[in-house]
Design an enzyme around this catalytic site. Structure first.
Site, mmCIF file in Angstrom:
data_model
loop_
_atom_site.group_PDB
_atom_site.id
_atom_site.type_symbol
_atom_site.label_atom_id
_atom_site.label_comp_id
_atom_site.label_asym_id
_atom_site.label_seq_id
_atom_site.Cartn_x
_atom_site.Cartn_y
_atom_site.Cartn_z
ATOM 1 N N SER A 187 101.016 -17.134 -67.520
ATOM 2 C CA SER A 187 100.167 -17.179 -66.329
ATOM 3 C C SER A 187 99.015 -18.146 -66.492
ATOM 4 O O SER A 187 98.431 -18.288 -67.558
ATOM 5 C CB SER A 187 99.634 -15.784 -66.005
ATOM 6 O OG SER A 187 98.452 -15.531 -66.736
ATOM 7 N N LYS A 188 98.751 -18.815 -65.409
ATOM 8 C CA LYS A 188 97.678 -19.799 -65.366
ATOM 9 C C LYS A 188 96.346 -19.106 -65.681
ATOM 10 O O LYS A 188 95.504 -19.632 -66.399
ATOM 11 C CB LYS A 188 97.639 -20.410 -63.962
ATOM 12 C CG LYS A 188 96.547 -21.450 -63.760
ATOM 13 C CD LYS A 188 96.946 -22.788 -64.319
ATOM 14 C CE LYS A 188 95.834 -23.797 -64.063
ATOM 15 N NZ LYS A 188 96.015 -25.010 -64.849
ATOM 16 N N ARG A 189 96.231 -17.910 -65.154
ATOM 17 C CA ARG A 189 94.980 -17.193 -65.315
ATOM 18 C C ARG A 189 94.716 -16.816 -66.778
ATOM 19 O O ARG A 189 93.596 -16.789 -67.242
ATOM 20 C CB ARG A 189 94.999 -15.925 -64.452
ATOM 21 C CG ARG A 189 93.647 -15.369 -64.099
ATOM 22 C CD ARG A 189 93.809 -14.050 -63.363
ATOM 23 N NE ARG A 189 94.671 -13.113 -64.088
ATOM 24 C CZ ARG A 189 94.295 -12.450 -65.172
ATOM 25 N NH1 ARG A 189 93.098 -12.600 -65.661
ATOM 26 N NH2 ARG A 189 95.142 -11.637 -65.782
ATOM 27 N N GLY B 43 95.350 -18.590 -69.113
ATOM 28 C CA GLY B 43 95.099 -19.810 -69.861
ATOM 29 C C GLY B 43 96.346 -20.574 -70.252
ATOM 30 O O GLY B 43 96.271 -21.539 -71.004
ATOM 31 N N ASP C 28 98.655 -29.723 -67.000
ATOM 32 C CA ASP C 28 97.811 -29.476 -68.173
ATOM 33 C C ASP C 28 98.458 -30.044 -69.433
ATOM 34 O O ASP C 28 97.795 -30.647 -70.277
ATOM 35 C CB ASP C 28 97.586 -27.968 -68.377
ATOM 36 C CG ASP C 28 96.724 -27.370 -67.277
ATOM 37 O OD1 ASP C 28 95.914 -28.108 -66.690
ATOM 38 O OD2 ASP C 28 96.866 -26.168 -67.010
#
Length: 476
Positions: free
Chosen positions: A248-250, A252, A258
RNA sequence: GCCCCCAUGGUCUAGUGGUUAGGACACAGCCCUUUCAAGGCUAUAACUCGAGUUCGAGUCUCGAUGGGGGCACCA
């Protein structure tokens, strides 16, 4: 004829999972000389991110995933943006109302029965509006309530389908809920739009994440209600983190963008992601896009989820970097060179580091010593492996400095030859001579390039300056 | 809670009833070497458990356990 699609919602960045879904759909289409379509699923008005569609275009282009039809590439089956297809969904939803396969629901969002706590008995959880009479519906409309349209799931029977990855799956219809097809804001839900669009766009193979596996029976019921042909299904296993958690992006976890930012080559990321849940059946691991197209086969997709390993991606990236044409590598490396090194021969530096880095972001650190000699300790001159002692290093530097000062031709080859002759003449191992030089030139235990390569790179003046500094450290 | 799916070394995986269970990453050692890297070689390391079926099961069946997904006017 194969027609596949990638249908992201515009969130602003490309998840790794999405990238793989896009890739597989692309590979399947290309492999069979079919058509690959980009469709934007922007049916959630509360979650639209400006510029996000551009980000999708950019990421796909970067990844080398080209599409034949899309918002900016009309193929006659558009529009390819769902928010521009509202009348289409309305028309088909109403068709379902007419046929009895859907109904108006006037409930407030909060009034919905909570499926997560109630037992899976259809009659108990079905929405009350399901049983409204025509008169009752008219009355509610008269009250000015804007309804949603819900799918009417049969209370009996079961739905079976065959997925190319997971095989045959059967679900009791009582387990399926009367999902919303058309929201009160006039937008369709994904659950409805995907069916309508996939049919209208003549998608032959639906490729998507495993999270849709349990909703697929509902979609099939919709296809049947319309009398449409059900597409082939290819559900993909999830990509997890190495600790087993969801990517998940959240948390990290890096997106495709990225990773590129982190110094990974897009083609290496694509290569790596392709191998997450699929393998070619032989032992190849390094692929170009063309090779992936040739080798790809949906029947070799795995069922179980895979963990994303940055470590292995890093290795694979190194492999791709080493395979880069030296000139191409140099062009890509250019923007990573710090100011301090720009007066040196950058082509030569590129040649030295290409085989030594696994990520482009390592470059600044790796070349720093070239413009800033580290404040190293004399103990660095000791190295059993090259039979170097403080004494041997001191003696060698003392003799080698005047030798190098007298050099007319300053190239890697001439320097190496001269030092080799020197070593032989004095009965030294070549390594014993090179070690103190290399150490003095780099001030580091390890460096990209050996003694003469560094000397060549740094130039005569800087080389001699550094050798003298090294000698001074040994004379204290 | 209900439904669905999955299960080979730490990680990615090959394997489709009989294999010394193969490869890759990472790790360790050795070789090569003008340091490091690359390359080569070697080592450590796996079939979740329990019942069946079978002459024989990582491979088939059932169960258990573990993990994941779904059950939104999100996709």
């Amino acid at each position: 004829m194969f027609r596949t699609r990638f249908a992201p919602s515009p969130t602003g960045y490309m998840h790794i999972g999405n990238l793989r879904t896009a890739l597989y759909a692309f590979l399947l289409a290309r492999k069979h000389h079919g058509t690959f379509i980009l469709r934007i699923e922007d049916t959630d008005q509360t979650r639209n991110v400006p510029e996000a569609v551009d980000a999708i275009y950019k990421s796909l282009a970067l990844a080398g995933i080209t599409y034949d039809e899309g918002p900016d590439k009309d193929g006659g089956r558009g529009p390819y943006v769902q928010s521009q297809r509202l009348p289409i969904y309305k028309k088909y939803a109403e068709q379902l109302i007419a046929s009895g396969d859907a109904y108006y629901c006037f409930c407030k969002k909060e009034a919905q029965p909570d499926n997560e706590e109630s037992p899976g008995i259809a009659e108990q959880k079905r929405d009350p509006c399901r049983y409204l009479t025509v008169e009752q519906v008219a009355a509610r409309f008269a009250e000015g309530i804007t309804p949603v349209i819900r799918q009417r799931i049969p209370n009996q029977g079961s739905t079976t389908f065959v997925d190319h990855v997971y095989g045959e799956i059967t679900v009791e219809n009582t387990q399926l809920d009367d999902q919303v097809l058309l929201k009160s804001d006039g937008f369709p839900t994904y659950n409805f739009a995907n069916v309508v669009d996939d049919h209208l766009m003549e998608i032959t193979h639906v490729i998507r994440g495993q999270e849709y596996l349990s909703s697929t029976p509902k979609y099939n019921l919709l296809y049947q209600a319309f009398g449409w042909q059900i597409p082939e299904y290819v559900h993909l296993p999830l990509i997890l983190r190495e600790d087993g958690a969801k990517l998940s992006k959240r948390a990290g976890d890096p997106s495709f963008e990225d990773l590129v930012q982190m110094g990974f080559l897009p083609e290496a990321i694509v290569n790596y992601v392709a191998l997450l849940g699929w393998n070619p059946g032989d032992e190849r691991e390094i692929f170009t896009m063309e090779e992936l197209i040739e080798a790809f086969d949906i029947e070799r997709i795995n069922k179980s989820s895979a963990a994303f390993s940055l470590e292995k991606l890093t290795w694979l990236n190194g492999e791709h970097i080493r395979r880069l044409d030296p000139q191409k590598f140099h062009e890509l490396a250019l923007k990573y060179y710090p100011e301090g090194v720009r007066h040196l021969n950058l082509e030569k530096i590129s040649r030295l580091i290409q085989i030594r880095i696994e990520r482009f972001t390592e470059i600044p650190t790796m070349v720093k010593f070239l413009y800033e000699l580290p404040d190293y300790d004399a103990a660095l001159f000791e190295n059993p492996k090259s039979k170097s002692t403080l004494q041997s290093s001191r003696e060698i530097l003392q003799e080698v400095i005047p030798l190098l000062e007298s050099m007319q031709e300053w190239t890697n080859e001439s320097l190496f030859t001269a030092l080799k002759v020197f070593a032989e003449a004095h009965g030294y191992k070549i390594g014993t001579v090179m070690w103190p030089i290399r150490t003095a030139l780099s001030g580091q235990f390890a460096s990209p390039g050996g003694a003469t390569e560094l000397a060549d790179l740094l130039g005569k003046d800087e080389t001699l300056r550094r050798l003298k500094i090294g000698l001074a450290k040994l004379q204290l």
